[in-house]
Design a protein around this motif. Structure first.
Motif, PDB file in Angstrom:
ATOM      1  N   UNK A 293       0.833  -1.205   0.000  1.00 48.41           N
ATOM      2  CA  UNK A 293       0.000   0.000   0.000  1.00 48.41           C
ATOM      3  C   UNK A 293       0.866   1.253   0.000  1.00 48.41           C
ATOM      4  N   UNK A 294       0.238   2.370  -0.369  1.00 49.15           N
ATOM      5  CA  UNK A 294       0.962   3.646  -0.376  1.00 49.15           C
ATOM      6  C   UNK A 294       1.387   4.025   1.038  1.00 49.15           C
ATOM      7  N   UNK A 295       0.528   3.731   2.024  1.00 48.16           N
ATOM      8  CA  UNK A 295       0.870   4.031   3.419  1.00 48.16           C
ATOM      9  C   UNK A 295       2.081   3.215   3.870  1.00 48.16           C
ATOM     10  N   UNK A 296       2.128   1.940   3.451  1.00 53.74           N
ATOM     11  CA  UNK A 296       3.266   1.103   3.821  1.00 53.74           C
ATOM     12  C   UNK A 296       4.547   1.584   3.139  1.00 53.74           C
ATOM     13  N   UNK A 297       4.413   2.030   1.882  1.00 52.29           N
ATOM     14  CA  UNK A 297       5.568   2.569   1.158  1.00 52.29           C
ATOM     15  C   UNK A 297       6.114   3.803   1.889  1.00 52.29           C
ATOM     16  N   UNK A 298       5.203   4.658   2.314  1.00 48.28           N
ATOM     17  CA  UNK A 298       5.580   5.863   3.057  1.00 48.28           C
ATOM     18  C   UNK A 298       6.279   5.481   4.370  1.00 48.28           C
ATOM     19  N   UNK A 299       5.712   4.498   5.074  1.00 39.75           N
ATOM     20  CA  UNK A 299       6.286   4.041   6.340  1.00 39.75           C
ATOM     21  C   UNK A 299       7.671   3.444   6.144  1.00 39.75           C
ATOM     22  N   UNK A 300       7.840   2.652   5.078  1.00 34.23           N
ATOM     23  CA  UNK A 300       9.127   2.018   4.824  1.00 34.23           C
ATOM     24  C   UNK A 300      10.212   3.045   4.506  1.00 34.23           C
ATOM     25  N   UNK A 301       9.825   4.099   3.782  1.00 37.61           N
ATOM     26  CA  UNK A 301      10.784   5.148   3.457  1.00 37.61           C
ATOM     27  C   UNK A 301      11.297   5.842   4.706  1.00 37.61           C
ATOM     28  N   UNK A 302      10.396   6.208   5.595  1.00 37.03           N
ATOM     29  CA  UNK A 302      10.798   6.864   6.836  1.00 37.03           C
ATOM     30  C   UNK A 302      11.580   5.909   7.744  1.00 37.03           C
ATOM     31  N   UNK A 513      16.733  -3.579   1.496  1.00 39.81           N
ATOM     32  CA  UNK A 513      15.990  -2.557   0.762  1.00 39.81           C
ATOM     33  C   UNK A 513      15.228  -1.659   1.693  1.00 39.81           C
ATOM     34  N   UNK A 514      15.228  -1.920   2.955  1.00 40.60           N
ATOM     35  CA  UNK A 514      14.394  -1.161   3.867  1.00 40.60           C
ATOM     36  C   UNK A 514      12.958  -1.625   3.850  1.00 40.60           C
ATOM     37  N   UNK A 515      12.701  -2.777   3.229  1.00 45.13           N
ATOM     38  CA  UNK A 515      11.337  -3.288   3.143  1.00 45.13           C
ATOM     39  C   UNK A 515      10.990  -3.965   4.457  1.00 45.13           C
ATOM     40  N   UNK A 516       9.739  -4.037   4.734  1.00 42.59           N
ATOM     41  CA  UNK A 516       9.301  -4.642   5.982  1.00 42.59           C
ATOM     42  C   UNK A 516       9.657  -6.117   6.035  1.00 42.59           C
ATOM     43  N   UNK A 517       9.656  -6.648   7.229  1.00 40.99           N
ATOM     44  CA  UNK A 517      10.008  -8.060   7.408  1.00 40.99           C
ATOM     45  C   UNK A 517       9.046  -8.968   6.667  1.00 40.99           C
TER      46      UNK A 517
END
Length: 530
Positions: A293-302, A513-517
């Motif tokens: 999701x866009x929210x998850x993308x935003x969270x992963x960036x921060x 990549x900074x991606x979530x687990x």
């Protein structure tokens, strides 16, 4: 005192004035002849332009062998097959085609951007509107939208984001035709969004596409160096072209030219570029960018920015150095005017000279990195970090000069006003050369530490503190004396120098990549299935 060696240019033919031209007078005669044919600008400005043109030509000549072709990986093994040699040649040809495809679009986009920037101030003055309010609105818009925009760039595609940038620029330049403060204000809000896209979507597309084709990492430096050189050249061309358009079409002429160039860039992007996304693996059928999701993308960036101290420091360094640069851009014209230059200040002539200095900086980037790798870097893999530290230190020193000269004039009474003016001009030239070096070295470091999957998100997060620094710097130019502002600029660059030096003290352990687990687990399962 070379800049003031001729007080006036009478336009008289040097051949008639001197009578005979000998070998010892050939070059001065030619310079005097060409000065007579050029616009009636002050002698010091013409001499400055000729000096910078000569330095640019000398730099091009001396760095030609270093800035062309690819870095030599060393002698080929004697057992290397012809097939391997052929594959290497094909890879180099593919890289050249890819690089030219990107740089061609980048130069058109930057030419259009420079054409607006050189005449936006005068256009707003002709409308008799609050210029400061419009500029501050643009920077505030950039600061507000920066943290969210990058996540959308990664999720919905870098190519699409570049196309949206072009559409926004066409709309913005169309709005500039209206002498209405509200409409112009809307244009500045959209301008803050488009600027974030310009400095994140294009670079994100290039670095991801570079790695998608498995080109060597060191070849990225060549692309960054050439874009920096091209950016300086486009600035010089924009100054001339926009002036011609203004002469023919009025203050709005450069903006109409920018519309045509932006439409050309849009078509080139649409038909020449492939799409790439963030949060995707190397597998061609993996479409993680659709699942997240866009929210998850935003969270992963921060999360990546705040959890990785190297990425965080690079963002702060960029904010300090580019914020100082933009503040300097606001300051150089009023500073030179306050020093009462002889016969006035031809801003277009001085601007072209400073842009030549930027081009020189771009040309010197690769030789500087090689020098840093050989003589300065504690480890061979820290050549970019070492070069960046030296660049920021030189920039800080260059801005300390005008701060001291302007702030200590009562103690420098033995110095003539002409000498002080020349020293300030020289410091500006050095600063612009450092700006030409900023661009490729910052791009190289971003490509080294910022994960491909989150390029758009993180690059826009970087622009949040950058826009804050720019807003504060713009405000400082209105309320503080010039020498104090230059002192602040020098301090920002010194802080960037010290922070950059810390990147050489510890070894970076890059996160995947900074991606979530959850995403990592999904990718591992896919690999097992495959």
């Amino acid at each position: 005192s070379f800049l003031f060696c001729h007080k006036k240019m009478d336009g008289q033919c040097p051949l008639r004035k001197m009578g005979l031209v000998t070998s010892s007078t050939l070059i001065p005669t030619a310079m005097a002849f060409f000065r007579a044919k050029l616009p009636d600008w002050p002698a010091w400005a013409m001499n400055l332009m000729m000096i910078m043109a000569s330095l640019l030509g000398l730099t091009i000549y001396t760095t030609a062998g270093m800035n062309t072709g690819h870095d030599n990986p060393g002698p080929a093994p004697t057992t290397q097959s012809r097939e391997d040699e052929g594959n290497e040649t094909k890879q180099k040809k593919a890289f050249d085609a890819f690089r030219h495809k990107y740089i061609m679009v980048y130069l058109v986009v930057m030419l259009a951007d420079w054409m607006q920037g050189t005449h936006m101030y005068t256009l707003y003055l002709s409308y008799n509107v609050n210029v400061s309010a419009l500029f501050l609105t643009g920077f505030l818009s950039g600061a507000i939208f920066a943290p969210f925009l990058g996540s959308a760039v990664d999720k919905y595609g870098r190519k699409k984001s570049c196309i949206i940038y072009c559409v926004l620029e066409v709309v913005i330049n169309a709005l500039e035709h209206y002498d209405n403060f509200t409409i112009l204000l809307l244009g500045r809000v959209l301008g803050g969004i488009s600027t974030n896209l310009l400095f994140s979507a294009f670079e994100s597309w290039m670095t991801t596409e570079h790695r998608k084709h498995n080109f060597p990492e060191e070849w990225l430096q060549q692309t960054y160096s050439e874009t920096s050189v091209g950016n300086g050249v486009m600035a010089i061309v924009a100054g001339i072209l926009s002036q011609l358009l203004e002469d023919q079409l009025g203050h709005i002429g450069p903006f109409q030219g920018a519309i045509a160039l932006t439409l050309l860039a849009l078509l080139m992007i649409a038909f020449l570029w492939d799409e790439n996304y963030g949060e995707e693996s190397n597998h061609p059928h993996d479409t993680d960018h659709h699942n997240i999701s866009l929210a998850q993308q935003f969270k992963n960036g921060w999360k990546a920015t705040l959890s990785d101290s190297f990425i965080f420091r690079i963002g702060i360094i960029q904010a300090l150095s580019e914020g100082a640069m933009y503040t300097f851009v606001f300051m150089w014209v009023p500073t030179l005017l306050s020093m009462n230059p002889p016969d006035g200040l031809p801003t277009g002539c001085v601007f072209s000279s400073l842009m030549m200095s930027i081009t020189i900086g771009g040309l010197l980037f690769r030789p500087l990195e090689k020098f840093a790798s050989t003589f300065l870097a504690p480890r061979p893999d820290l050549e970019s970090e070492t070069a960046a530290t030296a660049i920021y230190a030189l920039a800080a020193l260059s801005m300390l000069f005008p701060a001291c000269i302007l702030g200590m004039q009562q103690y420098l009474w033995p110095w003539t006003n002409e000498l002080r003016f020349e020293l300030v001009i020289a410091s500006f030239v050095v600063m612009e050369c450092c700006v030409g070096l900023f661009m490729p070295v910052q791009g190289t470091l971003r490509s080294k530490y910022v994960p491909d999957a989150l390029q758009g998100a993180i690059l826009n997060i970087f622009r949040l503190p950058l826009n804050v620094v720019v807003v504060l710097g713009t405000y400082a130019t209105d309320v503080l004396e010039h020498w104090k502002v230059f002192g602040i600029v020098s301090t920002c660059l010194l802080c960037a120098t010290l922070l950059q030096a810390t990147l050489m003290t510890t070894k970076h352990m890059p996160k995947a990549t900074g991606i979530s687990a959850d995403s990592d687990e999904k990718q591992q399962k896919k690999k097992k299935i495959q």
